[in-house]
Design a protein around this motif. Structure first.
Motif, short mmCIF file in Angstrom:
data_model
loop_
_atom_site.label_atom_id
_atom_site.label_comp_id
_atom_site.label_asym_id
_atom_site.label_seq_id
_atom_site.Cartn_x
_atom_site.Cartn_y
_atom_site.Cartn_z
N LEU A 86 13.94 5.11 38.71
CA LEU A 86 12.90 5.29 39.72
C LEU A 86 11.89 4.15 39.66
N LEU A 87 11.48 3.79 38.44
CA LEU A 87 10.51 2.71 38.27
C LEU A 87 11.07 1.39 38.78
N SER A 88 12.33 1.14 38.47
CA SER A 88 12.95 -0.12 38.90
C SER A 88 13.02 -0.20 40.42
N GLN A 89 13.45 0.89 41.04
CA GLN A 89 13.63 0.90 42.50
C GLN A 89 12.30 0.83 43.24
N ARG A 90 11.32 1.59 42.78
CA ARG A 90 10.09 1.75 43.55
C ARG A 90 9.00 0.73 43.21
N ILE A 91 9.03 0.19 41.97
CA ILE A 91 7.93 -0.68 41.54
C ILE A 91 8.41 -2.06 41.10
N LEU A 92 9.32 -2.12 40.13
CA LEU A 92 9.66 -3.38 39.49
C LEU A 92 10.30 -4.38 40.46
N LEU A 93 11.38 -3.99 41.10
CA LEU A 93 12.10 -4.93 41.97
C LEU A 93 11.27 -5.37 43.17
N PRO A 94 10.65 -4.44 43.92
CA PRO A 94 9.84 -4.91 45.06
C PRO A 94 8.60 -5.70 44.66
N SER A 95 8.16 -5.58 43.40
CA SER A 95 6.99 -6.34 42.93
C SER A 95 7.37 -7.69 42.36
N GLY A 96 8.68 -8.00 42.31
CA GLY A 96 9.10 -9.27 41.74
C GLY A 96 9.10 -9.28 40.24
N MET A 97 9.52 -8.15 39.63
CA MET A 97 9.50 -8.02 38.18
C MET A 97 10.93 -7.88 37.64
N ALA A 98 11.76 -8.87 37.93
CA ALA A 98 13.17 -8.80 37.57
C ALA A 98 13.41 -8.90 36.07
N SER A 99 12.43 -9.42 35.31
CA SER A 99 12.60 -9.58 33.87
C SER A 99 11.91 -8.48 33.07
N THR A 100 11.58 -7.38 33.72
CA THR A 100 10.90 -6.25 33.07
C THR A 100 11.86 -5.09 32.92
N PHE A 101 11.95 -4.52 31.71
CA PHE A 101 12.94 -3.48 31.47
C PHE A 101 12.56 -2.66 30.25
#
Length: 277
Positions: free
Chosen positions: A44-59
């Motif tokens: 959920l975090l990846s889909q809604r926040i990380l990817l659209p915010s340009g945070m591809a290196s956050t996991f």
């Protein structure tokens, strides 16, 4: 309810009379999000926040996805986290894509703790700071609007937002007492940034003022205007050892030696930042 207070152990308090900083409530909120969405939190975090915010290196660390540590469990970079903060500073929009609503961003930066005592807080630089949603509200204006908010890590992380100036910053250092050490250092940086922004744009070193061996610039360097191409042209000269990168050609200290070394680079950066022609 009972809360853990360092040095005192479990202490009984009435709801609404005390605020104790910690990650348990964030974990509960994460589980609520999972139940409401029907999607695992990491996904959920990846889909809604990380990817659209340009945070591809956050996991989240491998092996923790089934039950990730929501407060402090992410691996990230300074650039990724800056993208996240800039999204909040820009009212929930990143690269033209709405990630959060304006209302959500306002709530993040709104005092959620009222005037109740904060039993424990990592905000040593601002002992009177209040708490928003996952972020410390360190400065406010005369109307109570947040003018500086920070997320502070235990081992030297400090990321902050200046909503009024729409400026964000991220400091990552390794510090034994991260709250105090990085917090004090970050505050010095924040003060300089505020001064620079409030001073407004200034003319800065134009590559034409350096003279020396001509380089084919990536843009209109030497045009009397100061833009990123001037910086790029200098860096290119520095990398290839061109005389254009010797600070002696600017006429300043500390490198009147006709040699291209690290002090030339530092001196040029200082000139670029302080408006030296």
């Amino acid at each position: 309810r009972r809360v853990f207070v360092p040095g005192q152990g479990l202490v009984s308090v009435l709801p609404g009379t005390d605020c104790c900083y910690g990650g348990v409530s964030m974990h509960v909120a994460g589980r609520v999000a999972e139940v409401a969405s029907g999607v695992p939190y990491a996904q959920l975090l990846s889909q809604r926040i990380l990817l659209p915010s340009g945070m591809a290196s956050t996991f989240f660390s491998p092996g923790t996805l089934a039950n990730p540590r929501i407060a402090g469990g992410l691996n990230s970079t300074a650039r990724d986290y800056a993208n996240f903060l800039q999204m909040i500073a820009d009212d929930g929009v990143r690269n033209g894509v709405r990630v959060l609503s304006e209302t959500a961003c306002r709530q993040l930066l709104t005092n959620q703790t009222g005037t109740v005592p904060l039993t424990c807080t990592p905000s040593f630089v601002y002992p009177d700071a209040r708490y928003g949603v996952g972020i410390w509200l360190e400065r406010t204006d005369e109307l109570g609007n947040t003018t500086q908010a920070s997320g502070i890590g235990a081992f030297g992380f400090n990321g902050w937002i200046d909503p009024q100036r729409r400026v964000v910053g991220v400091l990552m250092v390794s510090a034994g007492n991260g709250f105090q050490d990085s917090g004090a250092f970050a505050e010095q940086i924040k003060a300089v940034v505020r001064q620079r922004v409030d001073a407004g744009p200034r003319p800065i070193a134009d590559i034409a003022a350096i003279g020396g061996e001509p380089l084919p610039p990536p843009g209109p360097a030497g045009d009397g205007l100061v833009t990123g191409d001037d910086f790029v042209a200098f860096v290119r000269g520095f990398v290839v050892g061109s005389p254009i990168a010797d600070i002696v050609r600017i006429g300043g200290d500390p490198a009147p030696d006709s040699r291209i070394t690290g002090d030339d680079f530092i001196a040029f950066i200082n000139a670029f930042a302080t408006g030296c022609p």
